[in-house]
Design a protein around this motif. Structure first.
Motif, PDB file in Angstrom:
ATOM      1  N   ILE A   8       0.684  -1.168   0.142  1.00  0.00           N
ATOM      2  CA  ILE A   8      -0.120   0.270  -0.058  1.00  0.00           C
ATOM      3  C   ILE A   8       0.839   1.528   0.185  1.00  0.00           C
ATOM      4  CG2 ILE A   8      -1.640   1.213   1.396  1.00  0.00           C
ATOM      5  CD1 ILE A   8      -2.731  -1.154  -0.075  1.00  0.00           C
ATOM      6  N   VAL A  35       0.962   4.993   0.336  1.00  0.00           N
ATOM      7  CA  VAL A  35       0.014   5.902   1.006  1.00  0.00           C
ATOM      8  C   VAL A  35       0.005   7.504   0.341  1.00  0.00           C
ATOM      9  CG1 VAL A  35      -0.299   5.035   3.327  1.00  0.00           C
ATOM     10  CG2 VAL A  35       1.759   6.594   2.818  1.00  0.00           C
ATOM     11  N   LEU A  37      -8.902   2.703   3.142  1.00  0.00           N
ATOM     12  CA  LEU A  37      -7.987   1.972   4.053  1.00  0.00           C
ATOM     13  C   LEU A  37      -9.306   1.195   4.596  1.00  0.00           C
ATOM     14  CD1 LEU A  37      -5.775   4.519   5.318  1.00  0.00           C
ATOM     15  CD2 LEU A  37      -5.184   2.596   4.053  1.00  0.00           C
ATOM     16  N   LEU A  57      -6.728  -5.297   5.423  1.00  0.00           N
ATOM     17  CA  LEU A  57      -5.245  -4.949   6.024  1.00  0.00           C
ATOM     18  C   LEU A  57      -4.511  -6.030   6.512  1.00  0.00           C
ATOM     19  CD1 LEU A  57      -6.847  -1.964   8.466  1.00  0.00           C
ATOM     20  CD2 LEU A  57      -5.841  -1.833   5.959  1.00  0.00           C
ATOM     21  N   LEU A  93      -3.588   4.646   8.624  1.00  0.00           N
ATOM     22  CA  LEU A  93      -3.198   3.118   8.144  1.00  0.00           C
ATOM     23  C   LEU A  93      -2.711   2.754   9.561  1.00  0.00           C
ATOM     24  CD1 LEU A  93      -1.561   1.637   5.405  1.00  0.00           C
ATOM     25  CD2 LEU A  93      -0.931   0.792   7.433  1.00  0.00           C
ATOM     26  N   ARG A  96      -5.149   1.633  12.246  1.00  0.00           N
ATOM     27  CA  ARG A  96      -5.746   0.210  11.919  1.00  0.00           C
ATOM     28  C   ARG A  96      -5.085  -0.979  12.160  1.00  0.00           C
ATOM     29  NH1 ARG A  96     -10.251   2.604   8.885  1.00  0.00           N
ATOM     30  NH2 ARG A  96      -9.725   4.694   8.273  1.00  0.00           N
TER      31      ARG A  96
END
Length: 428
Positions: A175, A177, A195, A200, A237, A240
């Motif tokens: 990922i 960002v 997100l 995840l 991110l 999480r």
């Protein structure tokens, strides 16, 4: 997934600085710039110190309509083996179009272009990812890309598209960002929503990079400091899930090592801040049902991608539904990138042509799409300049002709005429 820690993109221009930089747990190297049989000494030394090296591919084109090229997959597998890498990464993008599938000339973008978020494109991507997974000796992770343009008629959000890709293939995710921030500016897409929809647990690691905004368009340059909004997405991110690894990318305009170290410190702080925050749990959407890829899906995707790429690099009409202004911006960006890369792979050309190089190349690129690699592009550009009466003076024309003949003929030619040029540039 292996815990990687904090890393930086290894580039030859900063190789010495990376070796001396404290707190670097791992590095990422552009796979196409690494020869498995002749690894750069800097990467060898890093490996001997126990620093993990991950090859990052840019030319496979997993989101294209064609199946992945066996030769490129073989090279990627050999590079991973030579580096002792725990995984390989590539992009969810297409980089070429045309050819036998569409009965049209092959076109090269020289850049990562977005895949339409449709069921056809997802079915093709899933099959291409499975082919790549079978050919590679280590797990594959794929990266979300930044985009200046949006496809009309998309059927899924980015989060839904990636969720279903992971659900069908088990592929890991890289990922970026910075790319999520880019898509917020350029396409109005909320990074927090993306997100929230992502699986995840599939994240292998995270990219962070800088860019700049001009006339309402964010350019993912990898040549500028990481801005606060990108660090804020990283913090979101990290609130999480604890990312297994985070890596700073820088490809141009390299600052002093101390500045890179400050950027890495800012990245660590953003991750730590996210780890201290508690985000409310969010429901992950159900996967979108997708039919298996077949010839019709590949043909439809191939025709759509060829029409778009042709409009970008060959001046053909803009396909219906695309933003013409954004396509012009993307077209100029592609031509500018071609000029920059050709100047690197053939550094004699800017020396021979001086300030005339860039405007001459951009004029060439407007009417001549790239059909091979950048070295072929350099030869075609020089050949076209020599074929027409133009702004070249006698000296430049003679030196350009010698340069072109030396590289395009069946056998090497004498190099005396280029001696002073070669003393002034470092050949790649």
């Amino acid at each position: 997934m292996e815990r990687l820690g904090t890393g930086i993109g290894w580039r030859p221009e900063i190789a010495d600085a990376v070796e001396r930089m404290p707190g670097i747990d791992w590095v990422e190297a552009v796979a196409e710039n690494v020869c498995p049989g002749h690894l750069p000494e800097s990467l060898r030394r890093l490996r001997e110190r126990g620093v993990t090296v991950v090859p990052h591919g840019v030319s496979l084109g997993l989101g294209g309509a064609d199946r992945p090229d066996e030769g490129r997959l073989k090279d990627l597998a050999e590079t991973a083996g030579a580096l002792g890498s725990p995984l390989v990464t590539e992009h969810i993008a297409f980089v070429r179009a045309g050819g036998p599938l569409t009965a049209s000339p092959r076109l090269e973008a020289g850049h990562l272009l977005p895949v339409p978020r449709t069921r056809d494109a997802l079915a093709v991507l899933c099959e291409n990812v499975r082919i790549a997974q079978d050919a590679l000796p280590v797990p594959l992770a794929v990266e979300n890309i930044a985009a200046l343009i949006s496809w009309p008629g998309e059927e899924m959000t980015e989060g839904q598209f990636l969720y279903d890709l992971v659900d069908r293939t088990g592929v890991r995710l890289l990922i970026d960002v910075a790319n999520l921030h880019t898509n917020r500016v350029n396409r109005g897409e909320d990074p927090a929503l993306a997100l929230a929809e992502l699986p995840l647990e599939a994240i292998a690691y995270v990219h962070v990079a800088g860019g700049f905004e001009r006339d309402g368009v964010w350019h993912d340059s990898h040549a500028h400091p990481v801005p606060r909004p990108v660090l804020d997405v990283l913090t979101d991110l990290a609130s999480r899930i604890a990312p297994p690894g985070v890596l700073l990318e820088r490809d141009e305009n390299f600052p002093e090592p101390a500045e890179l170290e400050r950027e890495l410190a800012g990245i660590r702080a953003a991750v730590a801040k996210g780890g201290r925050e508690q985000a409310p749990a969010r429901a992950v959407p159900d996967p979108v049902p997708v039919a298996a890829a077949g010839a019709p899906a590949r043909e439809r995707l191939g025709l759509a991608q060829t029409a778009l790429l042709s409009a970008l690099v060959a001046g053909t009409p803009v396909p219906e539904g695309f933003d013409r202004t954004r396509l012009r911006v993307q077209s100029r960006a592609l031509a500018g990138k071609r000029a920059d890369v050709v100047a690197k792979v053939a550094p004699e050309l800017p020396v021979i042509l001086g300030p005339r190089y860039r405007p001459a190349f951009l004029a060439y690129a407007q009417g001549t799409p790239m059909t091979g690699g950048y070295r072929r592009d350099a030869l075609d550009f020089a050949g076209q300049l020599l074929d027409v009466e133009g702004p070249l003076d006698g000296r430049a024309r003679r030196e350009l002709r010698e340069w072109w003949l030396e590289r395009s003929g069946p056998a090497p030619r004498g190099r005396s005429r280029l001696a002073r040029i070669r003393r002034s540039v470092s050949l790649r």
